[in-house]
Design an enzyme around this catalytic site. Structure first.
Site, short mmCIF file in Angstrom:
data_model
loop_
_atom_site.label_atom_id
_atom_site.label_comp_id
_atom_site.label_asym_id
_atom_site.label_seq_id
_atom_site.Cartn_x
_atom_site.Cartn_y
_atom_site.Cartn_z
CB CYS A 13 -1.12 0.12 1.06
SG CYS A 13 -1.70 -1.38 1.32
CG HIS A 30 -2.66 4.44 4.57
ND1 HIS A 30 -2.23 4.37 3.72
CD2 HIS A 30 -2.85 3.08 5.41
CE1 HIS A 30 -2.12 3.20 3.29
NE2 HIS A 30 -2.45 2.36 4.20
CD GLU A 62 -3.58 8.07 8.80
OE1 GLU A 62 -4.40 7.32 8.34
OE2 GLU A 62 -2.53 8.70 7.83
CE LYS A 111 -6.04 3.98 0.95
NZ LYS A 111 -4.92 5.10 1.71
CG HIS A 171 -6.34 0.60 0.11
ND1 HIS A 171 -5.41 1.17 -0.67
CD2 HIS A 171 -6.05 0.45 1.53
CE1 HIS A 171 -4.20 1.12 0.13
NE2 HIS A 171 -4.60 0.61 1.12
CG PHE A 207 -0.48 -5.51 4.83
CD1 PHE A 207 -0.85 -4.66 6.03
CD2 PHE A 207 -1.39 -6.37 4.08
CE1 PHE A 207 -2.46 -4.86 6.57
CE2 PHE A 207 -2.71 -6.49 4.74
CZ PHE A 207 -3.13 -5.75 5.70
#
Lengths: 400, 94
Positions: free
Chosen positions: A160, A292, A303, A324, A329, A388
């Protein structure tokens, strides 16, 4: 040190097939998430996504080209052509120009289609160009070939955070004097049966829609598309009379060195601090953060805590949103499409909203620009990406 | 008696306890019906793997969302509640 600016931008994503259409949708708070229209969707538990709709590849490419262009390559080329056109990139040294593009899945549709052919349909033969069509660097290579860019060309794959890492690398390449012009950003086309089936297993996918920072969120929703930018040495851009959209002021990457999927507040905080330090910005100068903001409980809380930690009292003043919620995403293209919201903030003074927000989450006690776009005068922004693998990448832009 | 037959004869509770013990790296004797996922030391990834193992073992689909476990319609608050939820899913037609 050489300064780096953005002189062109292009995109095709669930919100629109151009920068103007995308930013118009962001201003209007459009959510492009809907029922997935893909093969074998009835065998999926996750049946929503943000697809690029009303798209016919034959409108854009010849049959010969399509034999080599996976959907993610198609998206990259459409976005890249827009960016090059906007930058009026005609007179430049091709040996001093390159590409660094992010993607997580690469030619996943090609892989999915051909695994079906050999495993499910039992066919013993596949098309001769499957390897060059599915390889992760296909999009970067075709951008290079299409535009005659003969300098450094690479692909970055960090889940990501792929496109933020790619843009950071483009910045570093130009700063280091290894190129004057870099096409950069990301492309992703993961909305196929296998692509979604794998994500289903993690059990972090939303049931209804993507609701970042909302107390009633149920997870993330996948999207697809691409955004490509022309990053350019500032002097090079000024010398040829290019229009400068924004300055790429800084970048930082950190690793959690912790868990393979769970996010880390410290890793995120160090990346934001690092990007500001690289850009010579103080926290108080940052007016907007493109989060994010995946819409998973783990990401959103971590976050927000990281932003609180880094910005202290200023955390309540700055604006933060997750687009998003509108375009889904885009995984390896996420940071690239989200940079369009950052550009809109800097060039138009409009902050894209976090849509689908219904209920305040006490663990996300920041101004997340709920549901409706807002006017704000900002001169510096951050764009967060936390992948990730514990890999964090933050880009800092400033007004040109 | 074959090993397969022995597994077949195990109760739902026995098999779930075995799955949880395997995930938590515990002896099955150390897993009781009153244990919770926390008390077994299972993190979120361990829970997701446990759900997967339950689905594979019983050939059922478990409605579990890691973002909102409490709203999933599948009670994972204790070993006992998991056993009850699985028994319910097994008996449910279709």
């Amino acid at each position: 040190m050489r300064r780096v600016v953005i002189t062109g931008a292009g995109t095709i994503n669930p919100l629109g097939a151009s920068v103007a259409a995308t930013q118009k949708a962001m201003r209007a708070g459009i959510c492009a998430i809907g029922p997935l229209d893909i093969r074998d969707v009835d065998r999926l538990q996750v049946r929503i996504g943000a697809q690029v709709r009303d798209y016919d590849e034959a409108d854009h490419f010849t049959k010969q080209q399509l034999a080599l262009y996976d959907r993610f390559t198609q998206f990259a080329l459409i976005a890249g052509a827009q960016a090059v056109t906007q930058a009026r990139l005609v007179d430049f040294d091709p040996d001093r120009a390159g590409v660094v593009l992010g993607t997580s899945g690469g030619g996943l549709n090609t892989l999915d289609d051909n695994y079906r052919a050999v495993y499910e349909a039992g066919r013993d033969r596949v098309h001769p160009f499957i390897v060059p069509r599915l390889m992760a660097n296909a999009a970067a290579s075709h951008l290079s070939m299409t535009h005659g860019l003969r300098g450094p060309v690479t692909t970055v794959s960090t889940a990501c955070a792929s496109s933020n890492h790619a843009m950071g690398q483009a910045l570093a390449t130009i700063r280091a004097g290894q190129a004057d012009v870099m096409l950069t950003g990301g492309a992703e086309a993961m909305l196929c049966f296998g692509g979604i089936k794998a994500w289903e297993g993690l059990r972090v996918m939303a049931r209804d829609t993507c609701r970042p920072f909302s107390a009633d969120r149920t997870g993330m929703v996948q999207g697809e598309g691409a955004a490509v930018f022309v990053f350019e040495d500032r002097d090079h851009a000024l010398a040829r009379g290019a229009t400068i959209m924004a300055e790429v002021a800084g970048f930082a990457a950190t690793s959690d060195a912790g868990d393979i999927v769970s996010p880390s507040q410290d890793g995120a905080a160090r990346a934001m601090r690092g990007a500001m330090a690289d850009a010579g910005l103080t926290p108080a100068q940052v007016g907007y953060i493109n989060a994010h903001g995946t819409g998973t409980a783990a990401n959103d809380r971590t976050e927000c805590a990281a932003v609180q930690e880094v910005f202290g009292d200023h955390a309540r003043n700055l604006l933060m949103s997750s687009t998003k919620s509108m375009h889904g995403h885009l995984i390896g293209a996420a940071g690239a499409v989200e940079l369009l919201a950052c550009l809109m903030a800097l060039t138009e003074g409009v902050i894209a909203p976090t849509v689908n927000h219904r209920a305040a989450d006490p663990d996300c006690d920041l101004d997340i620009v709920a549901n409706t776009a807002r006017r704000a005068d900002v001169s510096a922004v951050l764009s967060n990406a936390f992948a990730f693998g514990g890999l964090n990448a933050v880009v800092a832009l400033t007004r040109a | 008696m074959s090993e397969r037959q022995m597994q077949y004869d195990q109760t739902v509770a026995d098999r779930i306890i075995q799955i949880l013990a395997d995930q938590a790296l515990l002896d099955r004797a150390d897993v009781s019906m009153d244990d919770t996922l926390d008390s077994l030391g299972l993190d979120s990834m361990g829970v997701v793997e446990t759900i997967f193992a339950i689905e594979e073992t019983f050939d059922i689909a478990v409605p579990f969302n890691a973002n909102a476990p409490q709203d999933s319609g599948f009670d994972v608050s204790s070993v006992r509640s998991i056993v009850a939820a699985v028994e319910d899913l097994i008996q449910r037609p279709g």
